[in-house]
Structures are given as C-alpha cells and as structure tokens.
Motif scaffolding. Structure first.
Motif, PDB file in Angstrom:
ATOM      1  N   GLY A 158       0.792  -1.219   0.000  1.00 47.98           N
ATOM      2  CA  GLY A 158       0.000   0.000   0.000  1.00 47.98           C
ATOM      3  C   GLY A 158       0.822   1.265   0.000  1.00 47.98           C
ATOM      4  O   GLY A 158       0.291   2.364  -0.223  1.00 47.98           O
ATOM      5  N   GLY A 159       2.105   1.129   0.231  1.00 50.94           N
ATOM      6  CA  GLY A 159       2.986   2.283   0.288  1.00 50.94           C
ATOM      7  C   GLY A 159       3.485   2.700  -1.074  1.00 50.94           C
ATOM      8  O   GLY A 159       3.090   2.154  -2.108  1.00 50.94           O
ATOM      9  N   SER A 160       4.375   3.695  -1.061  1.00 50.54           N
ATOM     10  CA  SER A 160       4.927   4.253  -2.285  1.00 50.54           C
ATOM     11  C   SER A 160       6.447   4.265  -2.230  1.00 50.54           C
ATOM     12  O   SER A 160       7.042   4.305  -1.150  1.00 50.54           O
ATOM     13  CB  SER A 160       4.415   5.687  -2.492  1.00 50.54           C
ATOM     14  N   LEU A 161       7.029   4.278  -3.404  1.00 53.13           N
ATOM     15  CA  LEU A 161       8.482   4.324  -3.520  1.00 53.13           C
ATOM     16  C   LEU A 161       8.800   4.927  -4.884  1.00 53.13           C
ATOM     17  O   LEU A 161       8.059   4.693  -5.852  1.00 53.13           O
ATOM     18  CB  LEU A 161       9.075   2.924  -3.416  1.00 53.13           C
ATOM     19  N   ARG A 162       9.885   5.691  -4.957  1.00 58.12           N
ATOM     20  CA  ARG A 162      10.338   6.191  -6.245  1.00 58.12           C
ATOM     21  C   ARG A 162      11.761   5.722  -6.491  1.00 58.12           C
ATOM     22  O   ARG A 162      12.640   5.936  -5.656  1.00 58.12           O
ATOM     23  CB  ARG A 162      10.289   7.720  -6.294  1.00 58.12           C
ATOM     24  N   VAL A 163      11.957   5.098  -7.617  1.00 55.30           N
ATOM     25  CA  VAL A 163      13.296   4.706  -8.045  1.00 55.30           C
ATOM     26  C   VAL A 163      13.744   5.625  -9.165  1.00 55.30           C
ATOM     27  O   VAL A 163      12.919   6.131  -9.931  1.00 55.30           O
ATOM     28  CB  VAL A 163      13.371   3.229  -8.455  1.00 55.30           C
ATOM     29  N   SER A 164      15.041   5.828  -9.213  1.00 53.05           N
ATOM     30  CA  SER A 164      15.628   6.740 -10.187  1.00 53.05           C
ATOM     31  C   SER A 164      16.714   6.027 -10.970  1.00 53.05           C
ATOM     32  O   SER A 164      17.295   5.045 -10.494  1.00 53.05           O
ATOM     33  CB  SER A 164      16.243   7.960  -9.494  1.00 53.05           C
ATOM     34  N   CYS A 165      16.984   6.553 -12.141  1.00 54.95           N
ATOM     35  CA  CYS A 165      18.056   6.024 -12.979  1.00 54.95           C
ATOM     36  C   CYS A 165      18.762   7.215 -13.608  1.00 54.95           C
ATOM     37  O   CYS A 165      18.136   7.977 -14.358  1.00 54.95           O
ATOM     38  CB  CYS A 165      17.492   5.099 -14.031  1.00 54.95           C
ATOM     39  N   THR A 166      20.039   7.341 -13.319  1.00 55.95           N
ATOM     40  CA  THR A 166      20.834   8.440 -13.855  1.00 55.95           C
ATOM     41  C   THR A 166      21.775   7.900 -14.918  1.00 55.95           C
ATOM     42  O   THR A 166      22.427   6.866 -14.725  1.00 55.95           O
ATOM     43  CB  THR A 166      21.614   9.132 -12.748  1.00 55.95           C
ATOM     44  N   ALA A 167      21.844   8.609 -16.024  1.00 53.97           N
ATOM     45  CA  ALA A 167      22.640   8.169 -17.171  1.00 53.97           C
ATOM     46  C   ALA A 167      23.844   9.063 -17.379  1.00 53.97           C
ATOM     47  O   ALA A 167      23.796  10.268 -17.135  1.00 53.97           O
ATOM     48  CB  ALA A 167      21.772   8.174 -18.428  1.00 53.97           C
ATOM     49  N   SER A 168      24.895   8.475 -17.858  1.00 55.67           N
ATOM     50  CA  SER A 168      26.071   9.240 -18.263  1.00 55.67           C
ATOM     51  C   SER A 168      26.510   8.726 -19.621  1.00 55.67           C
ATOM     52  O   SER A 168      26.229   7.587 -20.008  1.00 55.67           O
ATOM     53  CB  SER A 168      27.200   9.087 -17.243  1.00 55.67           C
ATOM     54  N   GLY A 169      27.188   9.558 -20.356  1.00 51.28           N
ATOM     55  CA  GLY A 169      27.607   9.163 -21.687  1.00 51.28           C
ATOM     56  C   GLY A 169      26.992  10.066 -22.736  1.00 51.28           C
ATOM     57  O   GLY A 169      26.958  11.276 -22.570  1.00 51.28           O
ATOM     58  N   ARG A 170      26.463   9.471 -23.785  1.00 49.44           N
ATOM     59  CA  ARG A 170      25.879  10.262 -24.864  1.00 49.44           C
ATOM     60  C   ARG A 170      24.624  11.000 -24.403  1.00 49.44           C
ATOM     61  O   ARG A 170      24.072  10.709 -23.367  1.00 49.44           O
ATOM     62  CB  ARG A 170      25.554   9.351 -26.046  1.00 49.44           C
ATOM     63  N   ALA A 171      24.159  11.941 -25.195  1.00 51.98           N
ATOM     64  CA  ALA A 171      23.035  12.803 -24.869  1.00 51.98           C
ATOM     65  C   ALA A 171      21.830  11.999 -24.400  1.00 51.98           C
ATOM     66  O   ALA A 171      21.254  11.202 -25.145  1.00 51.98           O
ATOM     67  CB  ALA A 171      22.663  13.646 -26.078  1.00 51.98           C
ATOM     68  N   PHE A 172      21.445  12.224 -23.168  1.00 46.62           N
ATOM     69  CA  PHE A 172      20.356  11.462 -22.553  1.00 46.62           C
ATOM     70  C   PHE A 172      19.062  11.623 -23.325  1.00 46.62           C
ATOM     71  O   PHE A 172      18.296  10.673 -23.467  1.00 46.62           O
ATOM     72  CB  PHE A 172      20.185  11.942 -21.113  1.00 46.62           C
ATOM     73  N   SER A 173      18.823  12.798 -23.842  1.00 43.84           N
ATOM     74  CA  SER A 173      17.560  13.060 -24.536  1.00 43.84           C
ATOM     75  C   SER A 173      17.437  12.301 -25.844  1.00 43.84           C
ATOM     76  O   SER A 173      16.360  12.277 -26.448  1.00 43.84           O
ATOM     77  CB  SER A 173      17.399  14.560 -24.791  1.00 43.84           C
ATOM     78  N   SER A 174      18.502  11.656 -26.278  1.00 40.79           N
ATOM     79  CA  SER A 174      18.455  10.852 -27.499  1.00 40.79           C
ATOM     80  C   SER A 174      17.886   9.461 -27.254  1.00 40.79           C
ATOM     81  O   SER A 174      17.601   8.735 -28.214  1.00 40.79           O
ATOM     82  CB  SER A 174      19.860  10.701 -28.091  1.00 40.79           C
ATOM     83  N   TYR A 175      17.716   9.090 -25.994  1.00 42.06           N
ATOM     84  CA  TYR A 175      17.363   7.720 -25.643  1.00 42.06           C
ATOM     85  C   TYR A 175      15.899   7.563 -25.247  1.00 42.06           C
ATOM     86  O   TYR A 175      15.368   8.371 -24.479  1.00 42.06           O
ATOM     87  CB  TYR A 175      18.216   7.229 -24.475  1.00 42.06           C
ATOM     88  N   THR A 176      15.299   6.514 -25.770  1.00 49.14           N
ATOM     89  CA  THR A 176      14.076   6.008 -25.179  1.00 49.14           C
ATOM     90  C   THR A 176      14.474   5.261 -23.914  1.00 49.14           C
ATOM     91  O   THR A 176      15.433   4.488 -23.921  1.00 49.14           O
ATOM     92  CB  THR A 176      13.356   5.049 -26.141  1.00 49.14           C
ATOM     93  N   MET A 177      13.754   5.493 -22.830  1.00 52.68           N
ATOM     94  CA  MET A 177      14.099   4.889 -21.548  1.00 52.68           C
ATOM     95  C   MET A 177      13.007   3.932 -21.096  1.00 52.68           C
ATOM     96  O   MET A 177      11.817   4.135 -21.369  1.00 52.68           O
ATOM     97  CB  MET A 177      14.291   5.964 -20.482  1.00 52.68           C
ATOM     98  N   GLY A 178      13.414   2.898 -20.381  1.00 51.69           N
ATOM     99  CA  GLY A 178      12.447   1.931 -19.896  1.00 51.69           C
ATOM    100  C   GLY A 178      12.796   1.403 -18.520  1.00 51.69           C
ATOM    101  O   GLY A 178      13.941   1.508 -18.074  1.00 51.69           O
ATOM    102  N   TRP A 179      11.792   0.865 -17.880  1.00 47.28           N
ATOM    103  CA  TRP A 179      11.964   0.136 -16.627  1.00 47.28           C
ATOM    104  C   TRP A 179      11.419  -1.276 -16.806  1.00 47.28           C
ATOM    105  O   TRP A 179      10.337  -1.465 -17.367  1.00 47.28           O
ATOM    106  CB  TRP A 179      11.200   0.814 -15.489  1.00 47.28           C
ATOM    107  N   PHE A 180      12.186  -2.221 -16.336  1.00 43.38           N
ATOM    108  CA  PHE A 180      11.784  -3.620 -16.312  1.00 43.38           C
ATOM    109  C   PHE A 180      11.990  -4.136 -14.894  1.00 43.38           C
ATOM    110  O   PHE A 180      12.682  -3.514 -14.087  1.00 43.38           O
ATOM    111  CB  PHE A 180      12.634  -4.438 -17.287  1.00 43.38           C
ATOM    112  N   ARG A 181      11.415  -5.275 -14.605  1.00 41.12           N
ATOM    113  CA  ARG A 181      11.653  -5.883 -13.300  1.00 41.12           C
ATOM    114  C   ARG A 181      11.762  -7.394 -13.465  1.00 41.12           C
ATOM    115  O   ARG A 181      11.239  -7.978 -14.408  1.00 41.12           O
ATOM    116  CB  ARG A 181      10.544  -5.533 -12.320  1.00 41.12           C
ATOM    117  N   GLN A 182      12.460  -7.989 -12.524  1.00 42.96           N
ATOM    118  CA  GLN A 182      12.628  -9.433 -12.552  1.00 42.96           C
ATOM    119  C   GLN A 182      12.555  -9.969 -11.133  1.00 42.96           C
ATOM    120  O   GLN A 182      13.406  -9.645 -10.291  1.00 42.96           O
ATOM    121  CB  GLN A 182      13.951  -9.826 -13.201  1.00 42.96           C
TER     122      GLN A 182
END
Length: 124
Positions: free
Chosen positions: A15-39
């Motif tokens: 019932g609670g909440s959580l926020r996960v983040s992902c920080t990128a380095s390298g080529r221009a971040f705005s060029s990338y489609t981003m996704g989240w997966f889980r396993q």
C-alpha cells in the motif's frame, strides 16, 4: 553507449509508495528512449514502463497501469519510476534500460543498455 545507475530501491509495506531513479552518463540522454523492467526471483524479466525521448509517449505493463508513473528530466539525465499502491507481487529487482531507437519499446530485446538493478521489496 550510455552508463545507467539505478537508485532508490528498498523495503516498503504493501500500500505504500516508492520512487526509483536512474541516472545516465555518456551520450546525450535526450536521445534515448528509456524503460523500466523488473525481474522477480525465478521469473522472466517483465516490462514495467517506457518513455519516449521527449516524454511525449509513455507505455505501461498491464500489472502496473494506474499505479506506476514513469517520467524523465532530460536536464538531469534522469528517469524516474513513481510506484504507488505497492503490492507484494511488485517485489523484484528493477532495471533501467535505454535505447537510441525511436518508437514503442516494450520488450527487453528492444533495449541495448542496462543498469545493474535496484531491489524493491514489498512486505505484506
């Protein structure tokens, strides 16, 4: 190539909440489609959400629709996954992924770069 680092995982009650983040380095971040997966342990990697390069399009897996929200801040090279109304079945390692291709990206094979993952555990 882009280097991805996830953060923000942890233990939360159902019932609670959580926020996960992902920080990128390298080529221009705005060029990338981003996704989240889980396993989850013993299961295949599952699509959670993806967001287009300029955040004009977002896509969600059926099991998280209405509860999770993906967003990005291109100025901070960061993509977020806000998770609300968490359930024990949301327990998994959450992975951030990136790809330069445009269009709808919802399969693991659609993404060429991956982070190491962050554990999210939801207790009942």
């Amino acid at each position: 190539q882009v280097h991805l680092v996830e953060s923000g995982g942890g233990l939360v009650q159902a019932g609670g909440s959580l926020r996960v983040s992902c920080t990128a380095s390298g080529r221009a971040f705005s060029s990338y489609t981003m996704g989240w997966f889980r396993q989850a342990t013993g299961k295949e990697r599952e699509f959670v959400a993806s967001i287009s390069r300029l955040a004009g399009g977002t896509y969600y897996g059926e099991s998280v629709k209405g509860r999770f929200t993906i967003s990005r801040d291109n100025a901070k090279n960061t993509v977020y996954l806000q998770m609300n109304s968490l359930k024990p079945e949301d327990t998994a390692v959450y992975y951030c992924a990136a790809d330069l291709a445009i269009g709808v990206r919802i399969r693991p094979a659609d993404f060429g770069s991956w982070g190491q993952g962050t554990q999210v555990t939801v207790s009942s």
